[in-house]
Write an enzyme that holds these catalytic residues in place. Structure first.
Site, PDB file in Angstrom:
ATOM      1  N   GLU A 275      -1.963   1.046   2.525  1.00  0.00           N
ATOM      2  CA  GLU A 275      -2.372  -0.154   1.772  1.00  0.00           C
ATOM      3  C   GLU A 275      -3.454  -0.949   2.492  1.00  0.00           C
ATOM      4  OE1 GLU A 275      -1.733  -0.754  -1.167  1.00  0.00           O
ATOM      5  OE2 GLU A 275       0.067   0.408  -1.628  1.00  0.00           O
TER       6      GLU A 275
ATOM      7  N   ASP B 238       2.405   8.652   2.054  1.00  0.00           N
ATOM      8  CA  ASP B 238       2.219   7.380   2.747  1.00  0.00           C
ATOM      9  C   ASP B 238       3.583   6.727   2.947  1.00  0.00           C
ATOM     10  OD1 ASP B 238       2.248   7.280  -0.011  1.00  0.00           O
ATOM     11  OD2 ASP B 238       0.281   6.351  -0.176  1.00  0.00           O
TER      12      ASP B 238
HETATM   13 ZN   LIG Z   1      -1.162   0.578  -3.381  1.00  0.00          ZN
HETATM   14 ZN   LIG Z   2      -0.342   3.619  -3.152  1.00  0.00          ZN
END
Ligand SMILES: [Zn+2]
Ligand SMILES: [Zn+2]
Length: 448
Positions: free
Chosen positions: A176, A106
């Site tokens: 997130e 991510d």
């Molecule tokens: Zn997080």
């Molecule tokens: Zn994370």
């Protein structure tokens, strides 16, 4: 049962005795090479980590982060596509016929003002999508994920003569906010690029010592839904409650009634969490307000538990309002937010394979079984398409071992993920992430 002549058995035993040590010696040699290359890369990777840590970007704003990852993957020999699902990056390395393995990181950081005291701490401040000025920090360790990801991408490219198949290195935005994986899938991740046989990822663990990794079979992370409730009443003077329908009292009753969902309605072996995290209502001592706002986080593993908790919340809100005599046109408004993450189910067979590969290179004492958590991760999305691709997210220990020891001794809890004081230790966390992921992915590519 068949019987075999004695001399054939002797020959077979001899062959096994010769082959097993030869294989062990071969994999030891490969592991030594992986470790040596990880050490060679480390100084550059630590620089990359400090750069990413000092330049965090919020979800769906990962422009520079994505560009840097694209550049790094390109330099490592991958064919790179950018702009997949806004800032998603896809690097593909084809190396003959064989399995297709997707490694995901991510990219995004959080609206948290860093308070770790490290010399490379983030000083970034931006205006968020609501135009509030916020500090920005990689408080969930996605900078560690990206660095370990680039390290593994480099090593697997350098060791191309040791495996066959296709690698997909995927940088995903907006973890997130729970929308990045969906955005990339919607943009054709599994149709424009080779369809993976496995998807794998790291997440740092805020309680595991650096140098170790953790694994969890089956459900590893939860379904996460946010629910906004507006409890509506009929406002008026605090001295004349009989002329009103007091939403503060109704909200209080509703909150208590919501506690019975998990304790009385859910199957005890199907876990769920219903937390009212925020309540706002009223302006002054002697005014009965018109409404009260509640914000909830609702978590579970199974889809059935998710449906059941959300349905029960709606039913209880309406039921309590009816009991209070609220008119039909002032019934509560229950809104389940669009941003959510589905639970992550770690394919047990894949996790076992990866844990075995990691044990082989790190040592058995460095690979730890871990309980599932009720945190959320949208990585689970990649396993929920029609293809039902097996996936596994593993935990990467990130905290100085002496701090973990101290915490176990004193009972003083360490700063968790998302804390302004979450302080991963770059070495050996990054090196462990690079080494263990490279070994595990290579075994998957080699069909082990
Ligand atoms: Zn997080
Ligand atoms: Zn994370």
């Amino acid at each position: 049962m068949r019987t075999y002549p004695g001399n054939l058995i002797v020959i077979l035993l001899f062959l096994c005795a010769a082959i097993v040590p030869a294989q062990n010696a071969k994999s030891r040699k490969l592991h030594d090479e992986i470790k040596a290359r990880a050490s060679n890369e480390y100084a550059a990777l630590e620089q990359l980590y400090k750069h990413l840590h000092g330049n965090p970007e919020l979800s769906f704003h990962e422009e520079k982060t994505a560009a840097r990852l694209a550049e790094e993957l390109g330099k490592a020999g991958y064919t790179v596509t950018t702009g997949v699902g806004k800032y998603g990056v896809v690097g593909v390395l084809k190396n003959g016929a064989g399995p297709i393995v997707l490694v995901r990181t991510d990219l995004d950081a959080l609206p948290v003002t860093e308070n770790t005291g490290v010399e490379y701490a983030s000083k970034v401040r931006v205006h968020d999508d609501q135009n509030n000025e916020v500090g920005v920090m990689h408080a969930c360790g996605h900078d560690i994920h990206m660095t370990a990801f680039i390290g593994a991408a480099r090593l697997l490219s350098q060791l191309k003569n040791q495996w066959r198949g296709t690698l997909i290195f995927l940088g995903q935005p907006a973890e997130e906010r729970g929308g990045g994986a969906r955005a990339m899938l919607k943009d054709g991740l599994f149709t424009k690029f080779p369809k993976p046989d496995y998807c794998v990822a790291w997440h740092v663990a805020s309680e595991l010592p650096a140098g170790t990794v953790g694994y969890c079979e089956g459900y590893a992370l939860a379904n996460v839904n946010s629910v906004d409730i507006t409890i509506r009443g009929v406002g008026g003077h605090g001295a004349y409650p009989h002329t009103t329908k007091d939403p503060v009292v109704i909200a209080a009753q509703t909150i208590m009634a919501l506690q019975t969902i998990v304790s009385r309605e859910m199957k005890p072996i199907d876990p769920a969490v219903v937390t009212v995290g925020s309540i706002h209502g009223g302006t002054k001592h002697n005014i009965i307000s018109d409404e009260v706002q509640l914000q909830l986080t609702v978590r579970s593993y199974s889809d059935q538990a998710r449906e059941q908790t959300l349905k029960s919340i709606a039913r209880i809100c309406r039921g309590v309002a009816l009991a209070a005599g609220v008119p039909e046109n002032r019934m509560p408004i229950v809104k389940v937010e669009d941003e959510f993450t589905p639970s992550t189910y770690n394919d047990p067979a894949l996790v076992k394979k990866m844990a075995a590969s990691m044990q082989a290179i790190l040592g058995a004492d460095k690979v730890l079984a871990k309980e599932p958590v009720m945190g959320g991760e949208d990585f689970g999305e990649y396993g929920r398409t029609a293809e039902k691709i097996p996936l596994a997210i593993l935990w990467l220990g990130a905290i100085a071992p002496e701090r973990v020891q101290e915490s176990l001794r004193t009972g003083q809890v360490l700063p968790s993920l998302h804390s302004s004081q979450f302080t991963p230790l770059p070495e050996p966390t990054i090196k462990t992430g690079v080494t263990a992921m490279t070994a595990a992915v290579m075994d998957l590519l080699n069909g082990k």
